[in-house]
Design a protein around this motif. Structure first.
Motif, mmCIF file in Angstrom:
data_model
loop_
_atom_site.group_PDB
_atom_site.id
_atom_site.type_symbol
_atom_site.label_atom_id
_atom_site.label_comp_id
_atom_site.label_asym_id
_atom_site.label_seq_id
_atom_site.Cartn_x
_atom_site.Cartn_y
_atom_site.Cartn_z
ATOM 1 N N TRP A 6 7.133 10.302 47.983
ATOM 2 C CA TRP A 6 5.483 11.137 46.762
ATOM 3 C C TRP A 6 4.895 11.424 47.160
ATOM 4 C CZ3 TRP A 6 10.619 7.346 46.432
ATOM 5 C CH2 TRP A 6 10.115 6.537 46.599
ATOM 6 N N ILE B 47 12.254 16.783 40.413
ATOM 7 C CA ILE B 47 10.771 17.035 41.397
ATOM 8 C C ILE B 47 10.894 17.677 42.776
ATOM 9 C CG2 ILE B 47 11.244 15.184 44.392
ATOM 10 C CD1 ILE B 47 12.960 13.035 42.075
ATOM 11 N N MET C 143 4.508 7.746 39.822
ATOM 12 C CA MET C 143 4.449 9.355 40.259
ATOM 13 C C MET C 143 3.776 10.356 39.503
ATOM 14 S SD MET C 143 7.741 8.133 40.269
ATOM 15 C CE MET C 143 8.833 8.084 38.332
ATOM 16 N N GLU D 255 8.729 15.388 46.134
ATOM 17 C CA GLU D 255 8.812 14.721 47.990
ATOM 18 C C GLU D 255 9.151 15.689 48.665
ATOM 19 O OE1 GLU D 255 12.797 12.482 46.363
ATOM 20 O OE2 GLU D 255 11.114 11.185 45.313
#
Length: 334
Positions: free
Chosen positions: A177, A101, A31, A105
């Motif tokens: 992602w 998030i 990430m 995503e």
């Protein structure tokens, strides 16, 4: 840098044998978050005297399995794999929300697939890492559109496998992602984002979890860790990095992203402050609620066999509360 971190954090300077006596294996993923710059800086090791073994994994499920094996003490995982781990009785604690998030995503359909809305996915092939936050969001999006899993073909793939499958033309869509998201979007169409679904009640996050017994024996390390992460996040929030920033180079190197794509990837997330972490919006309430709801969803999908009686047991504000009581390092302390 070590002297400054020691001064600002109020910790004793590590002795020569300290790093050899204190070690931790930290499982991370790809990430794109400010924490990557902290990892690259070595400031955590300098401030604590610990030897940190950074191990990169392809997904939260892999991180949780490594923690269950005892080979990893701290790990990054999304709310879905954390909920699955708690349901299976793994003795872990969520002690930090790494990111909300938000739009980081997204469900992307291949250009030319004829998919412009979720309902158009009927009969299509979709790739997603199973038991990830993206998987949870994908199933929620399908259900919202009146589709069941039997109406589509869902493949369980890790992010690098998804990128390869997309390039080969093997899949019609993916919920994923960055850095893979940035690779598929130029030849696809964004159908829905995690942020869209969160606004309709399906919030997801990435968090840091720790083995409970290890946490009890190494609390000072965890307190220093969250202080440094909070400071790194605050520095980024005060002045977001451009593509030429050294922090962006560090993030790109660890995640495998292109430096030019890192600023936009970072902007897609939300990073709760140290003050917000223990609030009812996060560790002080909503995180346990999200884990409870996610676990119920996973059970309905057959991904876990039973539910834990209390998901609040797997969330703690203790580390954040302790970090808030002491001095917080500024960028110069790194």
């Amino acid at each position: 840098m070590a002297a400054l971190a020691t001064l600002v954090l109020g910790l004793p300077a590590p002795g020569p044998a300290c790093a050899a006596d204190k070690e931790v294996t930290f499982a991370h993923q790809d990430m794109v978050v400010p924490f990557r710059a902290l990892m690259a800086s070595g400031a955590l090791e300098k401030a604590t005297g610990y030897t940190v073994h950074w191990r990169k994994f392809g997904g939260g499920g892999d991180v949780i399995r490594a923690m269950a094996s005892g080979s990893v003490q701290i790990g990054e995982a999304g709310s879905s794999p954390i909920a699955a781990a708690a349901s299976q009785g793994l003795d872990i604690q969520l002690f930090w929300i790494l990111d909300e998030i938000a739009d980081a995503e997204q469900l992307v359909a291949r250009a030319g697939s004829g998919v412009t809305r979720v309902a158009d996915l009927r009969g299509k092939t979709i790739a997603v890492p199973f038991v990830s936050t993206a998987h949870y969001q994908l199933i929620a999006a399908l259900a919202e559109a009146g589709l069941g899993q039997a109406d589509v073909r869902i493949l369980n793939m890790r992010p690098p496998e998804i990128a390869a499958a997309w390039e080969r033309g093997d899949i019609d869509a993916t919920f994923i992602w960055d850095p893979v998201l940035a690779r598929v979007k130029p030849s696809g169409t964004v159908v829905v984002s995690a942020g869209d679904l969160a606004r309709r009640g399906k919030a997801t996050f990435d968090g840091l979890v720790v083995d409970r017994a290890w946490a009890a024996a190494n609390r000072d390390f965890l307190v220093t860790l969250v202080k440094l992460i909070a400071a790194q996040d605050a520095a980024y929030a005060a002045k977001p990095w451009n593509a030429d920033a050294p922090e962006v180079a560090a993030v790109a190197r660890i995640t495998g992203s292109a430096p030019a794509q890192v600023p936009a990837s970072l902007a897609a997330y939300r990073f709760p402050t140290l003050e917000a972490q223990a609030s009812p919006a996060w560790l002080g309430g909503a995180a346990a609620k999200a884990l409870t709801e996610t676990a119920a969803f996973l059970k309905a999908q057959g991904r876990v066999q039973a539910l834990a009686p209390d998901y609040g047991r797997f969330v703690t504000t203790d580390v954040v509360d302790a970090a808030r009581k002491g001095p917080v390092p500024g960028p110069e302390g790194r």
